[in-house]
Design an enzyme around this catalytic site. Structure first.
Site, PDB file in Angstrom:
ATOM      1  NE  ARG A 167      -4.171  -1.666   0.312  1.00  0.00           N
ATOM      2  CZ  ARG A 167      -4.233  -2.943  -0.054  1.00  0.00           C
ATOM      3  NH1 ARG A 167      -3.220  -3.510  -0.666  1.00  0.00           N
ATOM      4  NH2 ARG A 167      -5.334  -3.628   0.160  1.00  0.00           N
ATOM      5  CB  SER A 242      -8.512  -1.379   4.502  1.00  0.00           C
ATOM      6  OG  SER A 242      -8.845  -2.642   3.988  1.00  0.00           O
ATOM      7  CD  GLU A 338      -5.773   1.589   2.390  1.00  0.00           C
ATOM      8  OE1 GLU A 338      -5.428   0.998   1.385  1.00  0.00           O
ATOM      9  OE2 GLU A 338      -6.833   2.241   2.442  1.00  0.00           O
TER      10      GLU A 338
HETATM   11  N1  EPU Z   1     -10.429 -10.672  10.587  1.00  0.00           N
HETATM   12  C1  EPU Z   1     -10.886 -10.503  11.870  1.00  0.00           C
HETATM   13  N2  EPU Z   1     -11.979  -9.700  12.089  1.00  0.00           N
HETATM   14  C2  EPU Z   1     -12.624  -9.068  11.058  1.00  0.00           C
HETATM   15  C3  EPU Z   1     -12.178  -9.275   9.740  1.00  0.00           C
HETATM   16  C4  EPU Z   1     -11.063 -10.077   9.525  1.00  0.00           C
HETATM   17  O1  EPU Z   1     -10.327 -11.046  12.835  1.00  0.00           O
HETATM   18  O2  EPU Z   1     -13.580  -8.354  11.335  1.00  0.00           O
HETATM   19  C5  EPU Z   1      -9.242 -11.504  10.344  1.00  0.00           C
HETATM   20  C6  EPU Z   1      -9.625 -12.737   9.557  1.00  0.00           C
HETATM   21  O3  EPU Z   1      -9.621 -13.819  10.417  1.00  0.00           O
HETATM   22  C7  EPU Z   1      -8.540 -12.912   8.551  1.00  0.00           C
HETATM   23  C8  EPU Z   1      -7.743 -11.632   8.569  1.00  0.00           C
HETATM   24  O4  EPU Z   1      -8.330 -10.779   9.546  1.00  0.00           O
HETATM   25  O5  EPU Z   1      -7.657 -13.918   8.952  1.00  0.00           O
HETATM   26  C9  EPU Z   1      -7.662 -10.980   7.214  1.00  0.00           C
HETATM   27  O6  EPU Z   1      -8.967 -10.573   6.818  1.00  0.00           O
HETATM   28  P1  EPU Z   1      -9.335 -10.343   5.273  1.00  0.00           P
HETATM   29  O7  EPU Z   1      -8.950 -11.524   4.465  1.00  0.00           O
HETATM   30  O8  EPU Z   1     -10.744  -9.874   5.207  1.00  0.00           O
HETATM   31  O9  EPU Z   1      -8.340  -9.204   4.794  1.00  0.00           O
HETATM   32  P2  EPU Z   1      -7.807  -7.862   5.483  1.00  0.00           P
HETATM   33  O10 EPU Z   1      -6.383  -8.079   5.863  1.00  0.00           O
HETATM   34  O11 EPU Z   1      -8.729  -7.373   6.513  1.00  0.00           O
HETATM   35  C10 EPU Z   1      -6.795  -6.950   3.231  1.00  0.00           C
HETATM   36  C11 EPU Z   1      -6.798  -5.640   2.480  1.00  0.00           C
HETATM   37  C12 EPU Z   1      -8.113  -5.473   1.711  1.00  0.00           C
HETATM   38  C13 EPU Z   1      -8.241  -6.653   0.742  1.00  0.00           C
HETATM   39  C14 EPU Z   1      -8.208  -7.975   1.543  1.00  0.00           C
HETATM   40  C15 EPU Z   1      -8.188  -9.186   0.651  1.00  0.00           C
HETATM   41  C16 EPU Z   1      -5.373  -4.076   3.676  1.00  0.00           C
HETATM   42  C17 EPU Z   1      -5.321  -2.883   4.574  1.00  0.00           C
HETATM   43  N3  EPU Z   1      -6.603  -4.523   3.379  1.00  0.00           N
HETATM   44  O12 EPU Z   1      -7.828  -6.865   4.205  1.00  0.00           O
HETATM   45  O13 EPU Z   1      -8.033  -4.275   0.956  1.00  0.00           O
HETATM   46  O14 EPU Z   1      -9.450  -6.570   0.004  1.00  0.00           O
HETATM   47  O15 EPU Z   1      -6.984  -8.025   2.333  1.00  0.00           O
HETATM   48  O16 EPU Z   1      -6.955  -9.278   0.023  1.00  0.00           O
HETATM   49  O17 EPU Z   1      -4.330  -4.592   3.270  1.00  0.00           O
HETATM   50  C18 EPU Z   1      -8.534  -1.933   0.970  1.00  0.00           C
HETATM   51  O18 EPU Z   1      -7.318  -1.743   0.857  1.00  0.00           O
HETATM   52  O19 EPU Z   1      -9.345  -0.983   1.057  1.00  0.00           O
HETATM   53  C19 EPU Z   1      -9.024  -3.307   1.070  1.00  0.00           C
HETATM   54  C20 EPU Z   1     -10.313  -3.564   1.247  1.00  0.00           C
END
Ligand code: EPU
Length: 345
Positions: A167, A242, A338
């Site tokens: 990012r 995010s 972010e």
């Molecule tokens: N999780 C929680 N609680 C929640 C949601 C998620 O504990 O409410 C845990 C889940 O268990 C999972 C982990 O967090 O193991 C990761 O969750 P998720 O796969 O939903 O991805 P994220 O890390 O929250 C990132 C990006 C998103 C992107 C997704 C999928 C960043 C800041 N965000 O989210 O990007 O769509 O991965 O690749 O890197 C964005 O940048 O606006 C965005 C939406």
């Protein structure tokens, strides 16, 4: 060619940001050509006005009125060259990201499918090196052209020059606010291939009728389904995706945290570093579904802050601050915002 630029005063920006935050631009114009953009930059230079470029407005928090000239980038168009299986496609900065994904898939060009349904426009994609479901823009990126704000000069940046990180890019660091991106060239391929490395995508793929022979279109549809399930549509519930970056800590620090929190999700990175999902940290602190007046934390994804209607940027930033303080207190991890904050601090 006659100039078509119209510059207006005191323009409400609520329709131009996906969080639907109230704020006014002191001066505002929409540009549809390089000539218009050059003229807009001249106007700003003459009046010594600060320039704020606006794309799809899906990754910005407007903390109040914006002094100076806000330029909405409506540059449109696509061109491409094909050599063997290699496709080099150039999209103008104002093209809607998701529409470009669909266009390339319809043409049988692969590479963008994991990035389906990301809100925003092409011009904003390199700034924060957008990424999702195991792919980031840098993986597909060839080069971009940008106009230097100070001089109006058009410059080409190669992938190496953009200094992409998680990012992150040159346009968020050394060259912040110095360039306006005009168009982006991506390297795609006509050779079918799919990337199912992201755990949530792999599990969804395993349940698909075509598994293990999924097409790029199948992958795009799966990604859209996962996103629709977890992430609120900004048109129904205003948000900026995010709100925090996922923090990256040393392997030693992660090992220490895992002793106390064995269930903590964690992802090994290069250079003995470990990425920890900010959503998990926020969730653990009890903020999922939290409501603070007109703003809150989404009930399905703790990383997404939302505006229920009538909320302000200041209210959202206060909630973000409350969350960061709680996470720092419990895990000694500093969260980083972010989206880009525009307006008064
Ligand atoms: N999780 C929680 N609680 C929640 C949601 C998620 O504990 O409410 C845990 C889940 O268990 C999972 C982990 O967090 O193991 C990761 O969750 P998720 O796969 O939903 O991805 P994220 O890390 O929250 C990132 C990006 C998103 C992107 C997704 C999928 C960043 C800041 N965000 O989210 O990007 O769509 O991965 O690749 O890197 C964005 O940048 O606006 C965005 C939406």
């Amino acid at each position: 060619m006659p100039l078509t630029l119209t510059i207006e005063k005191n323009v409400p920006l609520q329709p131009y940001n996906s969080l639907s935050l109230p704020a006014q631009a002191e001066f505002f114009c929409a540009v549809g050509s390089l000539e218009d953009l050059g003229e807009a930059l001249n106007f700003a230079k003459k009046g010594q006005l600060n320039v704020t470029p606006l794309g799809g407005g899906s990754n910005v928090v407007l903390s109040g009125d914006i002094a100076g000239l806000v330029i909405q980038l409506n540059l449109l168009g696509m061109s491409y060259a094909i050599e063997g299986a290699a496709v080099q496609v150039t999209f103008a900065a104002g093209e809607n990201w998701h529409r470009t994904v669909i266009t390339t898939l319809q043409k049988g060009w692969f590479g963008m499918e994991n990035l389906s349904l990301i809100p925003g426009n092409m011009g904003a994609a390199p700034i924060q090196n957008i990424g999702a479901y195991g792919v980031e823009l840098a993986d597909l990126f060839h080069s971009l052209r940008a106009m230097e704000v100070a001089t109006g000069k058009v410059v080409t940046f190669t992938k190496a020059q953009c200094q992409f990180g998680y990012r992150d890019s040159l346009f968020k660091t050394q060259c912040r606010d110095q360039y306006i991106i005009l168009d982006v060239t991506l390297s795609l391929t006509t050779e079918p291939q799919v990337n199912l490395s992201y755990p949530a995508l792999r599990s969804a793929a395993e349940g698909h009728a075509n598994y293990p022979n999924l097409t790029a279109i199948d992958v795009s549809e799966l990604v859209m389904a996962i996103r629709r399930d977890k992430l609120p549509d900004p048109l129904n519930l205003p948000n900026a995706g995010s709100f925090f970056k996922n923090p990256v800590v040393s392997a030693a620090r992660a090992a220490d945290l895992l002793l106390r929190y064995p269930d903590m999700p964690h992802f090994a990175q290069a250079l003995s570093q470990v990425k920890i999902p900010a959503a998990w940290l926020i969730d653990q602190c009890g903020f999922k579904g939290a409501i603070r007046g007109a703003v809150g934390v989404h009930s399905q994804q703790a990383l997404v802050l939302v505006n229920f209607g009538g909320g302000t940027g200041q209210q959202l930033l206060a909630l973000a601050d409350e969350i960061s303080t709680a996470v720092a207190g419990r895990f000694a991890i500093a969260l980083e915002l972010e989206p880009r904050v525009y307006g008064p601090c």
